[in-house]
Design a protein around this motif. Structure first.
Motif, PDB file in Angstrom:
ATOM      1  N   GLU A   1      13.569 -31.326  27.626  1.00 53.35           N
ATOM      2  CA  GLU A   1      12.425 -31.927  26.923  1.00 53.35           C
ATOM      3  C   GLU A   1      12.877 -32.583  25.619  1.00 53.35           C
ATOM      4  OE1 GLU A   1       8.942 -32.221  27.271  1.00 53.35           O
ATOM      5  OE2 GLU A   1       9.319 -31.775  29.375  1.00 53.35           O
ATOM      6  N   VAL A   2      13.727 -31.911  24.893  1.00 59.85           N
ATOM      7  CA  VAL A   2      14.201 -32.433  23.609  1.00 59.85           C
ATOM      8  C   VAL A   2      15.155 -33.610  23.820  1.00 59.85           C
ATOM      9  CG1 VAL A   2      15.580 -31.886  21.562  1.00 59.85           C
ATOM     10  CG2 VAL A   2      13.901 -30.243  22.401  1.00 59.85           C
ATOM     11  N   ILE A   3      16.121 -33.465  24.682  1.00 62.64           N
ATOM     12  CA  ILE A   3      17.171 -34.471  24.871  1.00 62.64           C
ATOM     13  C   ILE A   3      16.638 -35.719  25.583  1.00 62.64           C
ATOM     14  CG2 ILE A   3      19.378 -34.937  26.010  1.00 62.64           C
ATOM     15  CD1 ILE A   3      19.512 -33.146  23.490  1.00 62.64           C
ATOM     16  N   ASP A   4      15.764 -35.549  26.552  1.00 55.96           N
ATOM     17  CA  ASP A   4      15.272 -36.691  27.316  1.00 55.96           C
ATOM     18  C   ASP A   4      14.230 -37.514  26.581  1.00 55.96           C
ATOM     19  OD1 ASP A   4      16.971 -35.932  29.330  1.00 55.96           O
ATOM     20  OD2 ASP A   4      15.408 -35.037  30.586  1.00 55.96           O
ATOM     21  N   TYR A   5      13.675 -36.977  25.513  1.00 52.36           N
ATOM     22  CA  TYR A   5      12.666 -37.705  24.745  1.00 52.36           C
ATOM     23  C   TYR A   5      13.344 -38.847  24.005  1.00 52.36           C
ATOM     24  CZ  TYR A   5       8.203 -38.210  22.392  1.00 52.36           C
ATOM     25  OH  TYR A   5       6.998 -38.684  21.956  1.00 52.36           O
ATOM     26  N   PRO A   6      12.730 -40.022  23.934  1.00 50.93           N
ATOM     27  CA  PRO A   6      13.373 -41.140  23.220  1.00 50.93           C
ATOM     28  C   PRO A   6      13.703 -40.785  21.778  1.00 50.93           C
ATOM     29  CG  PRO A   6      11.415 -41.877  24.412  1.00 50.93           C
ATOM     30  CD  PRO A   6      11.443 -40.375  24.497  1.00 50.93           C
TER      31      PRO A   6
ATOM     32  N   GLU B   1      16.702 -24.326  29.890  1.00 54.75           N
ATOM     33  CA  GLU B   1      17.098 -25.626  30.448  1.00 54.75           C
ATOM     34  C   GLU B   1      15.953 -26.630  30.346  1.00 54.75           C
ATOM     35  OE1 GLU B   1      18.754 -25.224  34.438  1.00 54.75           O
ATOM     36  OE2 GLU B   1      19.807 -23.416  33.781  1.00 54.75           O
ATOM     37  N   ARG B   2      14.744 -26.195  30.666  1.00 55.62           N
ATOM     38  CA  ARG B   2      13.580 -27.093  30.554  1.00 55.62           C
ATOM     39  C   ARG B   2      13.367 -27.522  29.111  1.00 55.62           C
ATOM     40  NH1 ARG B   2      11.393 -23.467  34.263  1.00 55.62           N
ATOM     41  NH2 ARG B   2      10.195 -22.414  32.653  1.00 55.62           N
TER      42      ARG B   2
ATOM     43  N   PHE C   1      23.725 -30.614  29.802  1.00 54.18           N
ATOM     44  CA  PHE C   1      24.363 -31.840  29.331  1.00 54.18           C
ATOM     45  C   PHE C   1      25.345 -32.403  30.348  1.00 54.18           C
ATOM     46  CE2 PHE C   1      23.907 -29.458  25.101  1.00 54.18           C
ATOM     47  CZ  PHE C   1      22.580 -29.853  24.960  1.00 54.18           C
ATOM     48  N   GLY C   2      25.669 -31.611  31.373  1.00 57.17           N
ATOM     49  CA  GLY C   2      26.601 -32.059  32.390  1.00 57.17           C
ATOM     50  C   GLY C   2      28.022 -32.222  31.875  1.00 57.17           C
ATOM     51  N   TRP C   3      28.368 -31.435  30.872  1.00 53.72           N
ATOM     52  CA  TRP C   3      29.692 -31.523  30.266  1.00 53.72           C
ATOM     53  C   TRP C   3      30.742 -30.832  31.122  1.00 53.72           C
ATOM     54  CZ3 TRP C   3      28.487 -29.658  24.606  1.00 53.72           C
ATOM     55  CH2 TRP C   3      27.799 -30.664  23.916  1.00 53.72           C
ATOM     56  N   PRO C   4      31.964 -31.376  31.172  1.00 53.72           N
ATOM     57  CA  PRO C   4      33.063 -30.642  31.801  1.00 53.72           C
ATOM     58  C   PRO C   4      33.468 -29.473  30.895  1.00 53.72           C
ATOM     59  CG  PRO C   4      33.868 -32.693  30.866  1.00 53.72           C
ATOM     60  CD  PRO C   4      32.364 -32.694  30.699  1.00 53.72           C
ATOM     61  N   MET C   5      34.201 -28.521  31.447  1.00 53.70           N
ATOM     62  CA  MET C   5      34.569 -27.322  30.689  1.00 53.70           C
ATOM     63  C   MET C   5      35.344 -27.627  29.407  1.00 53.70           C
ATOM     64  SD  MET C   5      33.255 -24.688  31.885  1.00 53.70           S
ATOM     65  CE  MET C   5      32.236 -24.539  33.330  1.00 53.70           C
ATOM     66  N   ASP C   6      36.213 -28.624  29.445  1.00 55.66           N
ATOM     67  CA  ASP C   6      36.958 -28.979  28.225  1.00 55.66           C
ATOM     68  C   ASP C   6      35.999 -29.327  27.096  1.00 55.66           C
ATOM     69  OD1 ASP C   6      39.185 -28.714  29.800  1.00 55.66           O
ATOM     70  OD2 ASP C   6      39.913 -30.756  29.505  1.00 55.66           O
TER      71      ASP C   6
END
Length: 118
Positions: free
Chosen positions: A107-112, A102-103, A60-65
């Motif tokens: 797959e789930v998140i990138d799907y519309p 991760e894959r 998700f590219g989230w920062p640690m906070d």
């Protein structure tokens, strides 16, 4: 007795954190409920939650906070979990597991998004 302050977390972040925990649960056999226990976690549950936090951090590219808040923990705990998981990538089995997870998340998140009928 004073209540412990909880940082407000967006519903979207909570859903994504739960996705990471469910995928780790399905892959390791450690239930999401065991990962979410507020008491001191047993070793397996703790490591499974660390993998889920790392998965959230990386995919998700989230920062640690944000990772910490989504999992109901602080930034330092999230950072320690991610360091442990990153070090674990030196082991082929852990590296392979994290690559697959991760894959799967992508797959789930990138799907519309799917609009459900009323």
């Amino acid at each position: 007795m004073a209540e412990t302050y909880q940082v407000p977390v967006r519903e979207e972040d909570r859903i994504k954190a739960e996705l990471a925990m469910q995928l780790v649960a399905a892959s390791t056999g450690v239930s999401k409920d065991r990962m979410e226990t507020r008491a001191r976690l047993e070793r397996q549950a703790c490591r499974a939650r660390w993998l889920a936090m790392y998965l959230a951090y990386v995919t998700f590219g989230w920062p640690m906070d944000r990772v910490g808040h989504a999992f109901g923990l602080n930034r330092a705990t999230a950072a320690a979990a991610c360091r442990w998981a990153e070090d674990g990538r030196d082991r082929p089995a852990v590296d392979d597991l994290l690559d697959r997870l991760e894959r799967c998340v992508r797959e789930v998140i990138d799907y519309p998004a799917c609009e459900l009928p009323a």
